[in-house]
Design a protein around this motif. Structure first.
Motif: not given
Length: 310
Positions: A27-32, A56-61, A271-275
């Motif tokens: 969540l921290c990585i996605n927010c950045v 990213l928004l979808s992954d966070c939710l 979800r960690c592959l998107s970043p």
């Protein structure tokens, strides 16, 4: 028996702690990354970055909602059905949003490489907005089907009951399992065929290209491969509820272990592959990310030096 219960609870507690650490990190990585996306005009006027921000928004939710469901399930916490209905709706919707967005991103890469002259026309900001609306519409269909059956089958008193929140609460007829399975497999098949078609077409163009074009084509192909792997993990997640339901009938401890593995492997890992794909591999996004990091740390260092002088 008491020893078995205490060891089971200890194992559950350890698993929950590990999951909380992983979820917090992602969540921290996605927010950045989301903050970086909104800092540059180029990103929110370019289709592939708009779709990236959507994932990213979808992954966070989905991480927040599924993590909540996991905690409620692990500790056997009962909530009213109407609250579970809201959580289930969000979970069902965003389970499909990420894989459908990834499929759209792959099609966008196909157009950029195989139809470059029409890419700007087909992949405009307006097209991106329409795609996002269409993705959410398609993602809502399985949820609408399930909820329509529930609304026509139960009375108002059903929503006031307390239960551990799980999809099984809304499976009221045996044929619903088959319908849910058929819908998910249909989505899987369509997305898989789309990815495969895009991959084959891009590969043909990449082989025929030369020089700098060839290098660019192969980079695009590697991005599609990463999307395909990420999408595969997301699609396997669609089958997890059926696997878990079968395992639950065999053994509770095995069910807890399988569910934990499925959550880590098919919810957290994709979800960690998107970043990785757009946060680090994409040159423009990486430079923006690096620039923001240098600015933030530089500002902190200047503030720290000022405090020392004072």
């Amino acid at each position: 028996m008491a020893h078995n219960d205490s060891s089971l609870m200890r194992k559950i507690n350890e698993q929950v702690i590990v999951v909380q650490l992983c979820v917090s990190l992602f969540l921290c990585i996605n927010c950045v990354l989301i903050a970086t996306f909104f800092m540059k005009d180029f990103f929110y006027t370019t289709m592939r970055y708009i779709l990236f921000a959507t994932t990213l928004l979808s992954d966070c939710l989905i991480l927040i909602v599924t993590n909540l469901l996991l905690i409620l399930s692990y500790f056997g916490i009962s909530i009213q059905i109407w609250m579970c209905l809201i959580i289930f709706s969000l979970s069902s919707l965003y389970t499909f949003v990420t894989p459908l967005t990834l499929t759209t991103m792959t099609v966008e890469r196909y157009m950029a490489i195989c139809v470059p002259l029409r890419h700007a026309e087909l992949c405009s900001t307006r097209s991106a907005r329409l795609c996002i609306v269409f993705i959410h519409f398609l993602s809502s269909v399985p949820c609408i089907v399930t909820l329509s059956i529930v609304f026509t089958s139960v009375t108002l008193s059903f929503y006031k009951q307390y239960n551990v929140c799980a999809v099984q609460v809304f499976i009221l007829h045996s044929w619903q399992h088959h319908l849910r399975s058929a819908v998910r497999q249909f989505y899987f098949l369509v997305m898989f065929i789309t990815i495969l078609f895009s991959y084959v077409k891009i590969m043909k163009v990449a082989k025929a290209a030369s020089g700098e074009n060839k290098k660019s084509m192969w980079k695009g192909l590697r991005t599609v491969i990463l999307h395909a792997f990420q999408l595969l993990l997301c699609l396997i997640q669609l089958w997890c509820p059926f696997i878990e339901a079968a395992v639950l009938e065999i053994d509770l401890m095995l069910f807890i272990n399988v569910r934990y593995f499925n959550y880590i492997m098919f919810s957290l890992v994709p979800r960690c592959l998107s970043p990785l794909i757009y946060g680090l591999r994409d040159d423009k996004f990486y430079l923006a990310l690096k620039s923001n990091a240098l600015y933030v740390f530089g500002k902190k260092n200047r503030s720290f030096r000022c405090q020392i002088k004072l």
